[in-house]
Scaffold this motif. Structure first.
Motif, PDB file in Angstrom:
ATOM      1  N   ASP A  23     -22.493  28.296 -15.098  1.00 30.21           N
ATOM      2  CA  ASP A  23     -23.414  27.184 -14.876  1.00 30.21           C
ATOM      3  C   ASP A  23     -24.820  27.427 -15.392  1.00 30.21           C
ATOM      4  O   ASP A  23     -25.734  26.704 -15.062  1.00 30.21           O
ATOM      5  N   ALA A 118     -32.731  16.059 -11.073  1.00 29.02           N
ATOM      6  CA  ALA A 118     -33.304  16.611  -9.844  1.00 29.02           C
ATOM      7  C   ALA A 118     -34.788  16.285  -9.681  1.00 29.02           C
ATOM      8  O   ALA A 118     -35.311  16.296  -8.572  1.00 29.02           O
ATOM      9  N   GLN A 119     -35.475  16.028 -10.776  1.00 27.14           N
ATOM     10  CA  GLN A 119     -36.914  15.739 -10.685  1.00 27.14           C
ATOM     11  C   GLN A 119     -37.205  14.250 -10.816  1.00 27.14           C
ATOM     12  O   GLN A 119     -38.347  13.854 -11.050  1.00 27.14           O
ATOM     13  N   ASP A 144     -24.966   7.052  -3.368  1.00 24.01           N
ATOM     14  CA  ASP A 144     -24.647   7.722  -2.117  1.00 24.01           C
ATOM     15  C   ASP A 144     -23.789   8.966  -2.345  1.00 24.01           C
ATOM     16  O   ASP A 144     -23.878   9.935  -1.601  1.00 24.01           O
ATOM     17  N   SER A 146     -23.572  10.849  -5.249  1.00 20.82           N
ATOM     18  CA  SER A 146     -24.037  11.841  -6.226  1.00 20.82           C
ATOM     19  C   SER A 146     -24.801  12.994  -5.578  1.00 20.82           C
ATOM     20  O   SER A 146     -25.603  12.788  -4.669  1.00 20.82           O
ATOM     21  N   THR A 147     -24.551  14.194  -6.071  1.00 26.42           N
ATOM     22  CA  THR A 147     -25.348  15.333  -5.597  1.00 26.42           C
ATOM     23  C   THR A 147     -26.485  15.602  -6.570  1.00 26.42           C
ATOM     24  O   THR A 147     -27.344  16.434  -6.300  1.00 26.42           O
ATOM     25  N   LYS A 148     -26.470  14.932  -7.705  1.00 28.83           N
ATOM     26  CA  LYS A 148     -27.445  15.257  -8.760  1.00 28.83           C
ATOM     27  C   LYS A 148     -28.734  14.439  -8.656  1.00 28.83           C
ATOM     28  O   LYS A 148     -29.812  14.930  -8.927  1.00 28.83           O
ATOM     29  N   ILE A 149     -28.579  13.171  -8.237  1.00 29.20           N
ATOM     30  CA  ILE A 149     -29.760  12.294  -8.195  1.00 29.20           C
ATOM     31  C   ILE A 149     -30.694  12.705  -7.059  1.00 29.20           C
ATOM     32  O   ILE A 149     -30.247  12.976  -5.948  1.00 29.20           O
ATOM     33  N   GLU A 151     -32.700  12.217  -4.139  1.00 27.07           N
ATOM     34  CA  GLU A 151     -32.676  11.141  -3.144  1.00 27.07           C
ATOM     35  C   GLU A 151     -34.052  10.790  -2.582  1.00 27.07           C
ATOM     36  O   GLU A 151     -34.197   9.808  -1.878  1.00 27.07           O
ATOM     37  N   THR A 152     -35.030  11.629  -2.889  1.00 34.46           N
ATOM     38  CA  THR A 152     -36.373  11.282  -2.399  1.00 34.46           C
ATOM     39  C   THR A 152     -37.124  10.413  -3.414  1.00 34.46           C
ATOM     40  O   THR A 152     -38.252  10.011  -3.162  1.00 34.46           O
ATOM     41  N   TYR A 199     -32.752   7.687  -0.180  1.00 35.04           N
ATOM     42  CA  TYR A 199     -31.956   8.052   1.000  1.00 35.04           C
ATOM     43  C   TYR A 199     -32.156   7.061   2.132  1.00 35.04           C
ATOM     44  O   TYR A 199     -31.232   6.697   2.847  1.00 35.04           O
ATOM     45  N   LEU A 202     -30.388   3.743   1.341  1.00 36.02           N
ATOM     46  CA  LEU A 202     -28.938   3.836   1.561  1.00 36.02           C
ATOM     47  C   LEU A 202     -28.594   3.825   3.046  1.00 36.02           C
ATOM     48  O   LEU A 202     -27.627   3.201   3.471  1.00 36.02           O
TER      49      LEU A 202
ATOM     50  N   TYR B 113     -22.416  21.646  -5.106  1.00 35.72           N
ATOM     51  CA  TYR B 113     -23.881  21.655  -5.136  1.00 35.72           C
ATOM     52  C   TYR B 113     -24.490  22.694  -6.074  1.00 35.72           C
ATOM     53  O   TYR B 113     -25.572  22.505  -6.595  1.00 35.72           O
ATOM     54  N   ASN B 117     -19.516  24.210 -12.781  1.00 33.34           N
ATOM     55  CA  ASN B 117     -18.631  24.620 -13.879  1.00 33.34           C
ATOM     56  C   ASN B 117     -17.881  25.918 -13.605  1.00 33.34           C
ATOM     57  O   ASN B 117     -16.983  26.290 -14.345  1.00 33.34           O
ATOM     58  N   THR B 118     -18.284  26.624 -12.569  1.00 37.67           N
ATOM     59  CA  THR B 118     -17.611  27.883 -12.240  1.00 37.67           C
ATOM     60  C   THR B 118     -16.276  27.573 -11.568  1.00 37.67           C
ATOM     61  O   THR B 118     -16.206  26.692 -10.709  1.00 37.67           O
ATOM     62  N   GLU B 244     -24.518   5.951   8.426  1.00 37.54           N
ATOM     63  CA  GLU B 244     -24.722   6.776   7.217  1.00 37.54           C
ATOM     64  C   GLU B 244     -24.371   8.235   7.515  1.00 37.54           C
ATOM     65  O   GLU B 244     -23.718   8.891   6.705  1.00 37.54           O
ATOM     66  N   ARG B 257     -31.782  17.431   1.646  1.00 33.99           N
ATOM     67  CA  ARG B 257     -32.084  16.773   0.366  1.00 33.99           C
ATOM     68  C   ARG B 257     -33.062  15.622   0.554  1.00 33.99           C
ATOM     69  O   ARG B 257     -33.834  15.291  -0.344  1.00 33.99           O
ATOM     70  N   GLU B 267     -39.654  21.625  -4.179  1.00 33.63           N
ATOM     71  CA  GLU B 267     -38.685  20.539  -4.073  1.00 33.63           C
ATOM     72  C   GLU B 267     -37.273  21.101  -4.017  1.00 33.63           C
ATOM     73  O   GLU B 267     -37.067  22.276  -4.201  1.00 33.63           O
ATOM     74  N   ARG B 268     -36.315  20.214  -3.809  1.00 35.62           N
ATOM     75  CA  ARG B 268     -34.911  20.597  -3.780  1.00 35.62           C
ATOM     76  C   ARG B 268     -34.649  21.733  -2.784  1.00 35.62           C
ATOM     77  O   ARG B 268     -34.210  22.820  -3.142  1.00 35.62           O
TER      78      ARG B 268
END
Lengths: 398, 368
Positions: A23, A118-119, A144, A146-149, A151-152, A199, A202, B113, B117-118, B244, B257, B267-268
């Motif tokens: 990755d 992420a940004q 809802d 997606s883990t990539k978008i 959410e803030t 978030y 949603l 998360y 790809n692993t 939710e 998140r 962040e993140r």
């Protein structure tokens, strides 16, 4: 001992050379997406209306992939190397796709880097998307799931063409996303601007079964310059566009929905519009049930400062402050009554949080009326008691 | 000075229980609690926590009485040689499946998360190997390792708690006790298993320096977990509301998140939570593997548990790869907990407790 050494070596090799390496993406290989807009293309919208069938719109062969999907998504890709120089630090890339992941896939065909969300700061949705329930629910599901978008990031609805967004020239920021994000974040200090993180949007839309509001960005062409402003909201009912809410109701609407943090109100006192800056509000509600009718008593307290009166007029006087307090209470109370009447009579649905309040604090009563809530809301008697406190008057007495 | 006798102190027992229990539930629990009891999920969390403490009491009562025998020895003492050994077999199966589900859940979460790809196998294998390495070293080393990482876990939890508090609407936990009582009681079966892991108390007694205080310290470890779980549930409700929260697979990650550090200099934050999750899954796995090795070596009458644990690397690896999808994995996990979990946490400790009461009378009679 030899076996142990071999085993240890094996573990070290496995741990250092395999885990995570699949990755690895260097930062210069990433295309940082600052924002993206989602629009439903016109001809597809028409075909949706005619056939109400997504397949017909997005595919005409056994392959589901189609170059011209129903969604037009414009990605704002940030160029980090230009952020410091003050130049335009973004590039817009337009993609057509069947849905968001499909559009992201196609974005990869157009740019040399890997999209990275992420940004992300802003998500723009065209009002055309809101008018098509099926597409809107697909978009919601992607957001809802997606883990990539990020959410803030804030979500806004674009009134009109999303293409106009790319014509905005941010003067104080390097990207349009940062510019609009900045405006929406001003919701903390202004009365009419509201901000809605993804978030929260949603959560609200799911908890209320498709009934919520989203801030609206309107891009106005003023003397050839495209200027965005956020002073409206769009009301969503049953996962579909209901109507735009006029700016004059926004302030009271936000207070009733516990969305107001601080902002300015104009008080009419002796033919002067006095700016009263509210920095805190406190809302309390009581409920009574009488002959099948709900009676709400809403008490709202405001604390704030008077920012100007008239040069030479004495404001350092408790009697004058009392008079302004009274005038403010009258004005604000009228605003609340008018807003409530508008929602009860014209809109006909409870967007003012009474349903939520009744469910949380008077659950027994709520259980009795929950199936017929809109009618109950329309017929409810809602009274307001407004209390205004002027705490400071600036640094001058007169 | 602490003697090097492969025995642990009371504080170490508290740390051990805390670290083994923390791991399975923290990411997924608020969703299952909300599904079971809506706004009252946190009440359910407290009730099931208290029931677990009752189970701990049973385990400690029996453990104190037969401190030197271990689980299999005690079972043999209480139920006779054959039945005693037979009663230990489900525990062994439980540990094998529990380890596998834990490892697979960890890998699925990491893949979703962190490492999309692993391949799953590459995520699973190092974790099992490392956990086996530590569990081979004996209870004292395990407890010391847990002790050394606990401050780090507390620090991370503190940071994560702090960042999730702003912009929360605590009115979302209302109405209180709006859930029907029958639904609440049914929900206990869902939430009680989120505390799984403390059943290590069934077999830990021979390794304790002062077994008499075991109940106090192991309950303390569990109470800390109850507080964390209650907080996680309330916070998820306050941030997302009932529907939710219920819809998420990993609500706690979604909670982090959705949180921001004021000023936005970092962040993140889910990276921090996942660091915590990796550590807590590892500690849980180590505890489970150690328990498995002890029980199985007792059943097989093999003197060195560490030999047993190495044999389980391929078995756990294969079982971990059983489920086809995340949905199937959760189904499998539920089945495991509702059968073998119920047996290990509820039925067996209760049986042992009741039989040990009768035994006491028998002893007195024979003495008289």
């Amino acid at each position: 001992m030899k076996v142990k050494k071999i085993l240890t070596l094996f573990i070290i090799i496995v741990l250092t050379l395999t885990t995570g390496c699949y990755d690895r993406v260097e930062i210069e290989q990433r295309a940082i997406i600052g924002a993206f807009s989602i629009e439903l293309v016109d001809e597809v919208q028409e075909s949706f209306e005619k056939a109400d069938d997504a397949k017909q719109a997005s595919s005409d062969s056994s392959f589901n992939e189609n170059k011209n999907g129903p969604l037009k998504i414009i990605f704002g890709v940030i160029n980090p190397s230009k952020l410091q120089s003050g130049d335009k630090a973004f590039k817009t890339v337009e993609v057509r796709g069947a849905n968001i992941p499909d559009a992201v896939e196609k974005l990869g065909e157009k740019i040399s880097r890997q999209p990275y969300f992420a940004q992300m700061r802003m998500l723009y949705i065209s009002d055309k998307v809101l008018k098509n329930k099926k597409v809107f629910k697909e978009v919601l599901d992607r957001l809802d799931r997606s883990t990539k978008i990020n959410e803030t990031a804030n979500i806004v609805v674009i009134k009109g063409e999303t293409d106009n967004l790319a014509k905005v020239e941010p003067e104080l920021e390097n990207t349009i996303a940062a510019h609009i994000f900045g405006i929406s974040e001003n919701s903390k200090i202004t009365a009419n601007v509201s901000a809605l993180p993804i978030y929260k949007f949603l959560s609200v839309i799911r908890n209320s079964d498709g009934c919520c509001f989203i801030p609206v960005v309107e891009i106005k062409n003023i003397k050839g310059k495209f200027e965005p402003s956020i002073d409206k909201v769009v009301l969503i009912k049953d996962y579909q566009f209901l109507r735009y809410l006029d700016t004059k109701y926004i302030k009271t609407f936000r207070i009733l929905n516990n969305d107001f943090r601080s902002g300015r109100m104009l008080i009419n006192y002796e033919n002067i519009s006095i700016p009263y800056y509210v920095y805190s509000t406190n809302k309390r509600i009581w409920l009574e049930e009488e002959e099948g009718k709900l009676k709400y008593k809403v008490k709202i307290e405001f604390e704030g400062d008077v920012e100007e009166l008239e040069f030479g007029k004495d404001l350092f006087d408790t009697q004058t402050i009392d008079k302004i307090n009274k005038a403010a209470e009258e004005t604000i109370k009228e605003e609340f009554i008018e807003t409530t009447k508008y929602f009860q009579d014209t809109i006909g649905y409870d967007y003012l949080g009474f349903k939520d309040f009744t469910h949380k604090y008077y659950n027994k009563i709520y259980q009795k009326y929950k199936d017929n809530w809109d009618e109950v809301f329309k017929n409810a008697q809602i009274e307001y008691d407004v209390k205004v406190y002027i705490r400071r008057i600036g640094i001058s007495k007169k | 000075m602490t003697p090097n006798d492969d025995k642990i102190s009371n504080i170490q027992l508290c740390v051990l229980v805390f670290n083994i229990v923390l791991g399975i539930g923290i990411l997924t629990l608020p969703a299952s609690l909300t599904k079971a009891a809506e706004n009252d999920g946190w009440i359910l969390c407290i009730i099931s926590g208290l029931l677990c403490i009752l189970s701990i009491y049973f385990m400690c009562y029996v453990g104190n009485k037969y401190a030197e025998y271990g689980l299999v020895g005690t079972l043999k003492k209480l139920f006779g040689g054959f039945v005693g050994t037979a009663l230990a077999i489900p525990i062994i199966l439980y540990y094998i499946f529990f380890c596998s589900v834990e490892v697979r859940l960890f890998a699925e979460t990491a893949k979703l998360y962190l490492l999309p790809n692993t391949s799953l196998e590459i995520i699973i294998l190092p974790l099992i190997i490392l956990a086996v390495l530590l569990s081979r070293t004996g209870i004292e080393s395990i407890a010391r390792f847990f002790e050394s990482i606990t401050p780090f876990i507390f620090f991370l939890i503190f940071v994560l708690i702090t960042v999730t508090i702003p912009k929360s609407d605590y009115s979302n936990i209302r109405p209180f006790l709006g859930t029907p009582l029958t639904k609440l009681i049914k929900g206990i079966s869902v939430s009680i298993f989120s505390y799984a892991g403390f059943e290590i108390l069934l077999l830990i007694f021979p390794y304790l320096r002062t077994p008499k205080k075991a109940f106090k310290f192991s309950s303390a470890g569990l109470i800390i977990i109850i507080v964390f779980y209650v907080f996680a549930d309330i916070q998820c409700l306050a941030k997302f509301g009932v529907k939710e929260t219920e819809s998420f697979i990993y609500p706690t990650i979604s909670l982090i998140r959705a949180s921001q550090v004021p000023g936005g200099f970092i962040e993140r934050l889910e990276g921090l939570l996942l660091a915590l999750w990796v550590t807590s899954v590892f500690t849980t796995l180590v505890g489970l593997l150690f328990s498995l090795s002890v029980v199985l070596s007792d059943v097989l009458k093999h003197k060195k548990p560490k030999h047993i644990v190495s044999m389980f690397i391929p078995i756990i690896y294969i079982v971990a790869l059983w489920g086809d999808s995340v949905a199937e994995l959760f189904e499998l996990s539920d089945k495991l907990m509702n059968t073998l979990g119920l047996y290990s946490i509820g039925i067996l400790p209760l049986l042992m407790f009741l039989f040990s009461l009768f035994r006491k009378r028998d002893v007195k009679k024979s003495e008289g």
